[in-house]
Design an enzyme around this catalytic site. Structure first.
Site, PDB file in Angstrom:
ATOM      1  N   SER A  85       0.880  -1.340  -0.055  1.00 16.64           N
ATOM      2  CA  SER A  85      -0.484  -0.014   0.138  1.00 16.64           C
ATOM      3  C   SER A  85       0.980   1.348  -0.376  1.00 16.64           C
ATOM      4  CB  SER A  85      -0.644   0.155   0.937  1.00 16.64           C
ATOM      5  OG  SER A  85       0.124   0.171   2.422  1.00 16.64           O
ATOM      6  N   THR A 187      -1.964   3.435   4.725  1.00 16.34           N
ATOM      7  CA  THR A 187      -0.568   4.326   4.079  1.00 16.34           C
ATOM      8  C   THR A 187       0.265   4.211   5.161  1.00 16.34           C
ATOM      9  OG1 THR A 187      -2.450   5.445   2.879  1.00 16.34           O
ATOM     10  CG2 THR A 187      -1.154   7.167   4.189  1.00 16.34           C
ATOM     11  N   THR A 205       1.947   7.087   0.612  1.00 19.82           N
ATOM     12  CA  THR A 205       0.780   5.692   0.050  1.00 19.82           C
ATOM     13  C   THR A 205       1.023   5.253  -1.693  1.00 19.82           C
ATOM     14  OG1 THR A 205      -1.344   4.960   0.443  1.00 19.82           O
ATOM     15  CG2 THR A 205      -1.231   7.392  -0.662  1.00 19.82           C
ATOM     16  N   ARG A 215      -7.347   8.790  -9.509  1.00 17.38           N
ATOM     17  CA  ARG A 215      -7.459   9.447  -8.469  1.00 17.38           C
ATOM     18  C   ARG A 215      -6.625   9.651  -7.471  1.00 17.38           C
ATOM     19  NH1 ARG A 215      -7.155   7.794  -3.159  1.00 17.38           N
ATOM     20  NH2 ARG A 215      -8.867   7.546  -1.789  1.00 17.38           N
ATOM     21  N   THR A 238      -5.459   8.109   8.284  1.00 18.48           N
ATOM     22  CA  THR A 238      -5.188   6.361   7.545  1.00 18.48           C
ATOM     23  C   THR A 238      -6.829   6.186   6.695  1.00 18.48           C
ATOM     24  OG1 THR A 238      -3.876   4.493   6.519  1.00 18.48           O
ATOM     25  CG2 THR A 238      -4.746   4.800   9.268  1.00 18.48           C
ATOM     26  N   GLY A 239      -7.054   5.613   5.499  1.00 18.74           N
ATOM     27  CA  GLY A 239      -8.090   5.018   5.804  1.00 18.74           C
ATOM     28  C   GLY A 239      -9.183   5.370   4.186  1.00 18.74           C
TER      29      GLY A 239
END
Ligand code: ASP
Length: 326
Positions: A85, A187, A205, A215, A238-239
């Protein structure tokens, strides 16, 4: 359980100011002679934060610049092909392209960022150069690549056989339903505080796996994925980036700390802001991590499973964040 564990570990790490009570004069004299027990300190997201913290500590623990420490720290997972990631080995977008986002912020409020950058293993170092060598904050796509190449970075293939295999597997159904859980939210975001109380942060990330080509998530957006204010503290996220951008999450956490909230509470309040707005919060994960000027830290996430690494010089430990959904 997570609460209790977090509480115990926080106590062990001394994230709150403890110790004998000193008179004003004594405290002043003591603060001049030795750094507070909770400085220097480095914290970062997820279990790949552990080796990242080690690399950062080599600089931070020997009196180096805090900005150098966070850059060196996050470069570890950037170069690690087993971290799917971040950087090299990151899962590609739906077209099979690895596109990277990163940003960095120093103790003077300077910041640099790159987004939608391809072929460069260390986007964080390019972000730092944007900060130091240009009049801009953010470069994206081909422009960011051109800038990196002009500054001596090498063009590399970042798609590892493992990531390509996973992408080909995904292509069999090619359904884009980001399953937001702890496995695909990795991330690396890092915050550090040096012995004199200066803060810096870094965030890098490969973004959401199988995202649309082009994106960009929250991670390179100053204020969303990362924010540092040397008067108050720093925060990072993060997320699901889209949910973080909508509330300008990291900036919000720092402002909540400025209003007097401890780091964990500020992170919780930011998560609650997302929950209030996103009806589908049960299907998504966002975690915030924060560190204030006093060396107190905290974290909070929507779902359980978010963890982070704290290195205080004695120990480098992984800690579970408290979460809204237990
Ligand atoms: N925040 C990142 C993004 O949305 C991904 C992650 O942390 O999992 O690009």
């Amino acid at each position: 359980m997570a609460n209790r564990r977090t509480f115990i570990l926080q106590s062990l790490f001394g994230s709150v100011s403890v110790g004998k009570l000193l008179t004003g004069k004594e405290a002043h004299a003591e603060s001049l002679t030795k750094p507070a027990a909770n400085k220097p300190l480095v914290i970062s997201t997820w279990n790949h934060g552990l080796p990242a913290n080690e690399a950062a500590w080599k600089i931070l623990g020997t009196g180096g610049r805090v900005l150098d420490a966070v850059e060196a720290g996050v470069k570890v997972p950037e170069a690690d092909p087993s971290v799917t990631s971040v950087g090299y080995g990151g899962f590609p977008d739906r077209d099979g392209k690895v596109t990277l986002d990163a940003c960095i912020m120093d103790e003077q409020g300077n910041c640099g960022s790159v987004a939608f950058l391809q072929h460069i293993m260390h986007p964080i170092s390019v972000a730092r150069l944007v900060m130091e060598k240009t009049l801009h904050v953010m470069l994206v796509g081909d422009g960011a690549l051109q800038f990196a190449l002009a500054n001596g970075f090498k063009k590399q293939n970042l798609l590892t056989p493992q990531a390509e295999k996973a992408w080909k597997e995904w292509l069999k159904t090619a359904q884009y339903k980001p399953v937001i859980n702890i496995e695909n939210h990795d991330t690396i975001s890092m915050l550090a505080l040096d012995a004199s109380g200066n803060l810096s942060g870094a965030c890098t990330t490969s973004g959401a796996a199988w995202k649309m080509h082009g994106r960009v998530g929250d991670s390179p957006i100053i204020g969303a994925g990362l924010y540092v204010d040397n008067e108050v503290g720093g925060a990072c996220a993060t997320g699901l980036g889209e949910a973080v951008i909508k509330i300008v999450g990291s900036h919000l956490v720092v402002e909540l700390m400025r209003q007097g909230n401890p780091p964990a509470k500020a992170c919780q309040m930011a998560v609650e802001r997302i929950i209030k707005r996103q009806k589908d919060y049960k299907d998504l994960q966002v975690g915030f991590l924060a560190l204030n000027k006093q060396g107190e830290w905290g974290a909070y996430s929507i779902q359980s499973g978010f963890n982070f690494a704290v290195h205080n010089g004695q120990e480098n430990k992984l800690i579970d964040a408290s979460s809204f959904v237990k």
